[in-house]
Design an enzyme around this catalytic site. Structure first.
Site, PDB file in Angstrom:
ATOM      1  N   CYS A  42     -35.265 -37.749  24.673  1.00  8.88           N
ATOM      2  CA  CYS A  42     -34.509 -38.455  23.640  1.00  8.88           C
ATOM      3  C   CYS A  42     -33.194 -38.958  24.245  1.00  8.88           C
ATOM      4  CB  CYS A  42     -34.214 -37.527  22.467  1.00  8.88           C
ATOM      5  SG  CYS A  42     -33.358 -38.354  21.102  1.00  8.88           S
ATOM      6  N   ASP A  44     -30.430 -38.825  22.915  1.00  2.00           N
ATOM      7  CA  ASP A  44     -29.343 -37.969  22.437  1.00  2.00           C
ATOM      8  C   ASP A  44     -28.491 -37.470  23.608  1.00  2.00           C
ATOM      9  OD1 ASP A  44     -27.929 -35.524  21.506  1.00  2.00           O
ATOM     10  OD2 ASP A  44     -29.038 -35.910  19.656  1.00  2.00           O
ATOM     11  N   ARG A  46     -26.761 -35.006  24.001  1.00  5.39           N
ATOM     12  CA  ARG A  46     -26.698 -33.561  24.227  1.00  5.39           C
ATOM     13  C   ARG A  46     -27.888 -33.007  25.003  1.00  5.39           C
ATOM     14  NH1 ARG A  46     -26.119 -32.490  17.945  1.00  5.39           N
ATOM     15  NH2 ARG A  46     -27.721 -34.104  18.094  1.00  5.39           N
ATOM     16  N   HIS A  98     -36.163 -32.526  20.968  1.00  2.00           N
ATOM     17  CA  HIS A  98     -35.172 -31.475  20.732  1.00  2.00           C
ATOM     18  C   HIS A  98     -35.029 -31.216  19.248  1.00  2.00           C
ATOM     19  CE1 HIS A  98     -31.822 -34.201  19.419  1.00  2.00           C
ATOM     20  NE2 HIS A  98     -32.585 -35.076  20.030  1.00  2.00           N
ATOM     21  N   CYS A 101     -33.191 -33.358  16.003  1.00  2.00           N
ATOM     22  CA  CYS A 101     -33.235 -34.757  16.453  1.00  2.00           C
ATOM     23  C   CYS A 101     -32.929 -35.709  15.281  1.00  2.00           C
ATOM     24  CB  CYS A 101     -34.611 -35.075  17.032  1.00  2.00           C
ATOM     25  SG  CYS A 101     -34.737 -36.765  17.682  1.00  2.00           S
TER      26      CYS A 101
HETATM   27 ZN   LIG Z   1     -33.135 -36.962  19.367  1.00  2.00          ZN
END
Ligand SMILES: [Zn+2]
Length: 211
Positions: A42, A44, A46, A98, A101
């Site tokens: 992803c 993302d 993090r 994750h 999400c």
């Molecule tokens: Zn995500």
């Protein structure tokens, strides 16, 4: 100092530190990359692939998009997959989602995110529909989101196996193995939820016989 200028300063410090420990570090890396892994994760911020797996530059070939999707009309993803499988000859392809999400959460709502995001999130809504019976039986919303995250990763592994790129490599070289993982933002631990070894048969309608 502008925020982005700090990134450039940190970069200089990082490069100097690497060379201090290993004077040939960049010279060696610049000549060759031989990663064993393709990571489809992803976007993302993090979930940085190298950091959470303790790997170095050169070890993982990375593709990231919203909610780690494998969409069969996505030329970007397919190009990365083709290059990783046929040129870098990776041994493993990892789809890593994750918990928590935002893309998965958004797909579970009825909000109109406008044309482009709606189009992308539609692929996750399709996964929900495939597993509606199981998901609808989960009353706790957060647990339902977590379960959809796991099922979504599993479906994306299936989507990899449906490509002729993977099927050809399986037939000719018995690689790569496919892995579906989910990373925990709260504890930093990766949960391996699904595996598909090279050569696994999938629903016959997706298998090419002249490959
Ligand atoms: Zn995500």
């Amino acid at each position: 100092m502008q925020p982005y200028e700090k990134l450039l300063l940190e970069n200089k410090a990082w490069a100097a530190d690497k060379v201090k420990g290993d004077p040939e570090y960049f010279k060696r890396l610049s000549l060759l990359q031989t990663p064993d892994f393709l990571w489809i994760g992803c976007s993302d911020s993090r979930v940085p692939a190298n950091e959470i797996t303790g790997t170095q530059p050169g070890e993982i070939f990375v593709h990231r998009n919203v909610a780690n999707m494998v969409v069969n009309t996505d030329v970007n993803l397919l190009s990365v997959l083709d290059y990783a499988v046929n040129h870098l000859q990776v041994k493993h392809v990892i789809v890593c989602g994750h918990y928590g999400c935002g893309g998965v959460k958004a797909a579970m709502t009825n909000t109109d995110f406008k044309a482009l995001l709606n189009m992308w999130l539609r692929n996750i809504k399709d996964v929900y529909r495939l597993h509606r019976a199981e998901l609808d039986s989960i009353t706790d919303e957060n647990i339902r989101i977590d379960r959809l995250t796991e099922l979504n990763v599993k479906e994306q592994v299936f989507n990899l196996a449906k490509t002729s790129i993977i099927q050809r490599a399986w037939k000719n070289e018995r690689r790569p193995d496919l892995h579906g993982w989910v990373y925990g933002l709260k504890d930093g631990i990766i949960n391996p939820v699904f595996e598909m070894n090279a050569g696994t048969h999938i629903d016959a309608i997706y298998e090419y016989d002249d490959i």
